[in-house]
Design an enzyme around this catalytic site. Sequence first.
Site: not given
Ligand code: HXC
Length: 261
Positions: A66, A112, A115, A135
Site C-alpha cells: 500500500a 499489499g 497480498e 507491515e
Molecule cells: C510508498 C514507497 C513504498 C510504499 C517504496 N516506496 N515502497 N512509497 N509506499 N509501500 C518509495 C520509497 O519511499 C522511495 O521513494 C522509492 O519508493 C524507492 O524505494 P527505496 O526504499 O528507496 O528503495 P530500496 O532502498 O531499494 O528499498 C526497497 C524496499 C523499500 C525494501 C521495497 O522501499 C521498502 O521497504 N518499502 C516499503 C515496503 C512496505 O513496508 N510495504 C508494506 C506497506 S503496508 P523516494 O521518494 O525516497 O525515492 C501495506 C498494507 C496493506 O501494504 C493493507 C492496507 C490496508
Amino acid sequence: SNWKNIMLEQEEGWALLTLSRPKVLNALSRELLDELNEAVDWVEKTDSIRVLILTGDGEKAFVAGADISEFTQIEHAGQAEELAIKGQTLFNRIENLPKPVIMAVNGYALGGGCELALCGDIILASEHARFGQPEINLGIIPGYGGTQRLARVVGKNMAKYLCMTGEMLTAAEAHRLGLVQKVLPASELLNEAKSLAKQLSQKAPLAIQWIKKSIQNGLDIDLKTGLQLEASYFGLCFDTEDRIEGVNAFLEKRPPRFKGK
Ligand code: HXC
C-alpha cells in the site's frame, strides 16, 4: 483507457495489466486501486479476454505494498478499516474473476503486493522476486488478506513467522512453499506469462471457470460438501458444446476448438 497508473497490452485471448508507479515501486495508492477496479470490470465483461496477467512496471518491483505516504491521512480506526475493506473487496473480485489470473511477479511483492499476488490463480516469479509481509515493521498488520490467504497457502506457522518477522522470502523459497508455481530469469518472465496465457485462453472457458470455482469455494467448506460441489460442476460440463467438441476432437485426432458454450 485513460488510466494514469495502469498500462494495458492485449492480444487475442488475453490482457496484460502493468501496474505503473515506478518511482514508488508501484505502491498501491487509492487512485491505483480505483483504476484497477475499473480495469477488472473491463476484463470481466470483455468476452474475448479469457486470461488476465498482472505485473509491475520496472525491474525492481511488482508492488511494494500500500502507498505508505497515504497512511498519514488516516485519523482513526474506522478510516483504516475502511481502507482495508476497500482493498479486500477489489482483491476478492480478482481472486474470484471467472477467468484465470496470472501474476507475473517481477520484483518486490511486499505487504499489499504480496497480498495481491496471492489473489492470482498462478504465480510466476522472476529470480529476483521477493515476497513478504513487512507491515509489522510499521507497527501494523496486513490488511488486504495477508493473514488469511498466506496462511491458506503456506500454512499457519509459516504465515505467522512471515507476518511477525516481516522477513522476505526469495523466489526459490516461495517456490518451495508452493506459493510460486515457476521461477524464471527476469528476461523470460513476461514471455512465459504470455505464452501460458495464450495456452489457457485456448482451453474450454467454462471448464476453466468451474475448475477455479470448485477449488476456490471448495477450500472454504468441508470435504464432503466440496466433493458434491465438484460433482455438480462436472455435471454442468456435460451440458456444454465444448464437451462434445473436446471429445470429438480427441476421437478425430485433431486439436479442439472451444467456444465457451
Ligand atoms: C510508498 C514507497 C513504498 C510504499 C517504496 N516506496 N515502497 N512509497 N509506499 N509501500 C518509495 C520509497 O519511499 C522511495 O521513494 C522509492 O519508493 C524507492 O524505494 P527505496 O526504499 O528507496 O528503495 P530500496 O532502498 O531499494 O528499498 C526497497 C524496499 C523499500 C525494501 C521495497 O522501499 C521498502 O521497504 N518499502 C516499503 C515496503 C512496505 O513496508 N510495504 C508494506 C506497506 S503496508 P523516494 O521518494 O525516497 O525515492 C501495506 C498494507 C496493506 O501494504 C493493507 C492496507 C490496508
